[in-house]
Design a protein around this motif. Structure first.
Motif, PDB file in Angstrom:
ATOM      1  N   PRO A 163     -23.509  34.591 -25.237  1.00 43.53           N
ATOM      2  CA  PRO A 163     -24.428  34.954 -26.442  1.00 43.53           C
ATOM      3  C   PRO A 163     -24.242  36.325 -27.283  1.00 43.53           C
ATOM      4  O   PRO A 163     -24.627  35.916 -28.311  1.00 43.53           O
ATOM      5  CB  PRO A 163     -26.043  35.498 -25.392  1.00 43.53           C
ATOM      6  N   ASP A 164     -23.652  36.656 -26.426  1.00 45.09           N
ATOM      7  CA  ASP A 164     -23.280  38.617 -27.488  1.00 45.09           C
ATOM      8  C   ASP A 164     -21.536  37.900 -28.041  1.00 45.09           C
ATOM      9  O   ASP A 164     -21.055  39.112 -28.589  1.00 45.09           O
ATOM     10  CB  ASP A 164     -23.177  39.458 -26.714  1.00 45.09           C
ATOM     11  N   PHE A 165     -21.128  37.268 -27.620  1.00 46.62           N
ATOM     12  CA  PHE A 165     -19.331  37.511 -28.151  1.00 46.62           C
ATOM     13  C   PHE A 165     -19.683  36.825 -29.666  1.00 46.62           C
ATOM     14  O   PHE A 165     -18.450  38.243 -30.242  1.00 46.62           O
ATOM     15  CB  PHE A 165     -18.661  36.145 -27.361  1.00 46.62           C
ATOM     16  N   ALA A 191     -13.486  40.121 -35.651  1.00 47.50           N
ATOM     17  CA  ALA A 191     -13.166  41.654 -35.772  1.00 47.50           C
ATOM     18  C   ALA A 191     -12.141  41.638 -34.655  1.00 47.50           C
ATOM     19  O   ALA A 191     -11.780  41.672 -33.511  1.00 47.50           O
ATOM     20  CB  ALA A 191     -14.464  42.407 -34.973  1.00 47.50           C
ATOM     21  N   ILE A 192     -11.272  42.356 -35.481  1.00 42.08           N
ATOM     22  CA  ILE A 192     -10.005  43.099 -35.503  1.00 42.08           C
ATOM     23  C   ILE A 192     -10.029  44.143 -34.937  1.00 42.08           C
ATOM     24  O   ILE A 192      -9.558  44.733 -36.487  1.00 42.08           O
ATOM     25  CB  ILE A 192      -8.739  41.988 -35.612  1.00 42.08           C
ATOM     26  N   ALA A 193     -10.168  45.539 -34.379  1.00 42.34           N
ATOM     27  CA  ALA A 193      -9.517  46.324 -34.297  1.00 42.34           C
ATOM     28  C   ALA A 193      -8.532  47.248 -34.347  1.00 42.34           C
ATOM     29  O   ALA A 193      -7.884  47.404 -33.072  1.00 42.34           O
ATOM     30  CB  ALA A 193     -10.665  47.496 -33.806  1.00 42.34           C
ATOM     31  N   VAL A 194      -7.787  48.088 -35.676  1.00 43.27           N
ATOM     32  CA  VAL A 194      -6.479  48.048 -34.837  1.00 43.27           C
ATOM     33  C   VAL A 194      -6.696  49.783 -35.236  1.00 43.27           C
ATOM     34  O   VAL A 194      -6.657  50.085 -35.774  1.00 43.27           O
ATOM     35  CB  VAL A 194      -5.962  48.070 -36.316  1.00 43.27           C
ATOM     36  N   THR A 195      -6.136  49.796 -34.358  1.00 47.35           N
ATOM     37  CA  THR A 195      -6.001  51.273 -33.889  1.00 47.35           C
ATOM     38  C   THR A 195      -4.563  51.999 -32.972  1.00 47.35           C
ATOM     39  O   THR A 195      -3.437  51.564 -32.954  1.00 47.35           O
ATOM     40  CB  THR A 195      -7.068  51.809 -32.662  1.00 47.35           C
ATOM     41  N   GLY A 196      -4.694  53.439 -33.105  1.00 48.16           N
ATOM     42  CA  GLY A 196      -3.286  54.292 -31.994  1.00 48.16           C
ATOM     43  C   GLY A 196      -4.031  56.093 -31.871  1.00 48.16           C
ATOM     44  O   GLY A 196      -4.140  56.139 -32.752  1.00 48.16           O
ATOM     45  N   ASN A 227     -14.175  41.998 -31.496  1.00 46.14           N
ATOM     46  CA  ASN A 227     -14.217  41.473 -30.469  1.00 46.14           C
ATOM     47  C   ASN A 227     -12.020  41.158 -29.899  1.00 46.14           C
ATOM     48  O   ASN A 227     -12.298  41.233 -28.803  1.00 46.14           O
ATOM     49  CB  ASN A 227     -13.828  39.780 -31.511  1.00 46.14           C
ATOM     50  N   GLU A 228     -11.795  41.826 -30.847  1.00 51.47           N
ATOM     51  CA  GLU A 228      -9.577  42.503 -29.977  1.00 51.47           C
ATOM     52  C   GLU A 228     -10.042  43.535 -29.869  1.00 51.47           C
ATOM     53  O   GLU A 228      -9.326  44.043 -31.952  1.00 51.47           O
ATOM     54  CB  GLU A 228      -8.681  41.102 -30.839  1.00 51.47           C
ATOM     55  N   VAL A 229      -8.594  44.748 -29.967  1.00 49.72           N
ATOM     56  CA  VAL A 229      -8.106  45.854 -29.462  1.00 49.72           C
ATOM     57  C   VAL A 229      -6.949  45.892 -29.843  1.00 49.72           C
ATOM     58  O   VAL A 229      -5.912  45.203 -29.073  1.00 49.72           O
ATOM     59  CB  VAL A 229      -8.905  47.234 -28.952  1.00 49.72           C
ATOM     60  N   VAL A 230      -6.248  46.391 -31.020  1.00 48.88           N
ATOM     61  CA  VAL A 230      -4.837  46.502 -30.502  1.00 48.88           C
ATOM     62  C   VAL A 230      -4.372  47.855 -30.908  1.00 48.88           C
ATOM     63  O   VAL A 230      -4.356  48.036 -31.994  1.00 48.88           O
ATOM     64  CB  VAL A 230      -4.118  45.161 -32.675  1.00 48.88           C
ATOM     65  N   HIS A 240     -11.580  31.032 -28.831  1.00 50.16           N
ATOM     66  CA  HIS A 240     -13.430  31.582 -28.483  1.00 50.16           C
ATOM     67  C   HIS A 240     -14.105  30.865 -29.797  1.00 50.16           C
ATOM     68  O   HIS A 240     -15.830  30.988 -28.990  1.00 50.16           O
ATOM     69  CB  HIS A 240     -13.136  32.647 -28.852  1.00 50.16           C
ATOM     70  N   LEU A 241     -14.036  29.594 -30.310  1.00 54.31           N
ATOM     71  CA  LEU A 241     -14.856  29.345 -31.079  1.00 54.31           C
ATOM     72  C   LEU A 241     -15.862  28.078 -30.278  1.00 54.31           C
ATOM     73  O   LEU A 241     -16.301  27.841 -30.841  1.00 54.31           O
ATOM     74  CB  LEU A 241     -13.990  27.937 -32.116  1.00 54.31           C
ATOM     75  N   PHE A 242     -15.171  27.691 -29.302  1.00 49.24           N
ATOM     76  CA  PHE A 242     -15.726  26.872 -28.030  1.00 49.24           C
ATOM     77  C   PHE A 242     -16.475  28.026 -27.230  1.00 49.24           C
ATOM     78  O   PHE A 242     -17.801  27.694 -26.218  1.00 49.24           O
ATOM     79  CB  PHE A 242     -14.794  26.436 -26.720  1.00 49.24           C
ATOM     80  N   ASP A 243     -16.485  29.369 -27.539  1.00 45.69           N
ATOM     81  CA  ASP A 243     -17.272  30.331 -26.530  1.00 45.69           C
ATOM     82  C   ASP A 243     -18.551  31.382 -26.942  1.00 45.69           C
ATOM     83  O   ASP A 243     -19.055  30.563 -28.263  1.00 45.69           O
ATOM     84  CB  ASP A 243     -16.716  32.597 -26.361  1.00 45.69           C
TER      85      ASP A 243
END
Length: 299
Positions: free
Chosen positions: A287-289, A36-41, A168-171, A281-284
């Protein structure tokens, strides 16, 4: 251009394992939740939705399955940027008038859009029952995507904060305009309060001068280092591009309208870096990632 060269240097400096497509495919099968990538501003008008739409298409061009969620139920415009005239949207799902699958639209190969609403003031701040109904249907959809790109509403209201914390990522998208930079920092400050360990990426949109993206990033990084100590990195800059303006007027994403334009090349570089992040992160195995974005957002 300098901004593009800077992004290339960032790409080369990124330490990720080299994976074949077959390795990535096998690991995708082990992780059933979308990345999940959240694109915000913080400030409206910085081009946040444009970034989200073109990023989704650029990721799909890398062979990934994308769901683009327009999470704005009051001022949604991802559908407008794609030249769509839709009768059904998330508002109808929340009202119980439509199932989620009935409002999803395929805007390109491997890209599905879940449209938000427009002018739905009564739905802009959702109640618990509405959220629960929506999340249940979104969870079933999420497992069929590799990426969930979330175009958040502008601002720093609690509904936006919840989306940022679940991603997972915040942009964070900003422009060189001083008010936009101040609002980007306000967004970073709120993110730090609720999720102090979640890294944030900066995209500087509509850059004009040489080195604009790095200059704005340094300002935000300095403020963050001094007052927040929150991890923030530069994802890239999108240069001011007349063809991007034309694409918006033509209601066609610029990566389709003018694939070789400076802004299209910038979006592809941004998508490539995020895809490398996901590969790492596929190697991560924390538990919660890889917990579902939908489950985290509804928690």
């Amino acid at each position: 251009m300098t901004d593009q060269a800077s992004t290339l240097r960032l790409l080369s400096a990124l330490r990720v394992p080299a994976l074949s497509e077959e390795q990535i495919k096998r690991m995708n099968q082990q992780n059933t939740s979308a990345y999940a990538i959240a694109v915000t501003g913080g400030k409206g008008g910085v081009g946040k939705s444009n970034v989200a739409v073109n990023l989704a298409l650029a990721l799909a061009a890398l062979g990934r399955r994308i769901t683009l969620l327009d999470a704005d139920l009051a001022l949604a415009n991802a559908d407008v940027l794609c030249g769509l005239n839709l009768r059904c949207h998330l508002g109808h799902v929340l009202a119980g008038e439509r199932a989620l699958e009935e409002v999803i639209v395929e805007i390109a190969p491997n890209v599905r859009l879940i449209p938000g609403g427009s002018g739905l003031d009564e739905l802009a701040d959702l109640g618990r029952a509405q959220v629960a109904r929506l999340l249940a249907e979104l969870r079933a959809m999420e497992a069929r995507s590799e990426y969930l790109v979330v175009d958040t509403p502008a601002g720093i209201a609690s509904n936006v904060t919840g989306l940022l914390c679940a991603a997972n990522e915040v942009v964070i998208v900003t422009t060189p305009e001083p008010t936009a930079v101040v609002d980007a920092y306000a967004t970073l400050k709120v993110l730090h309060k609720h999720a102090p360990d979640k890294p944030a990426w900066i995209v500087v949109n509509d850059t004009v001068g040489v080195g604009d993206a790095e200059r704005i990033y340094r300002q935000l990084r300095a403020a963050s280092d001094q007052f927040l100590r929150h991890r923030v990195e530069l994802l890239g800059g999108v240069p001011h591009d007349p063809e991007l303006v034309e694409a918006v007027c033509a209601q066609t994403p610029v990566v389709d309208y003018a694939p070789e334009s400076p802004s299209s090349r910038a979006f592809r570089l941004i998508a490539k870096r995020l895809d490398q992040r996901r590969a790492a992160h596929l190697f991560d195995r924390e538990p919660d990632f890889w917990q579902s974005f939908i489950e985290r957002a509804g928690g």
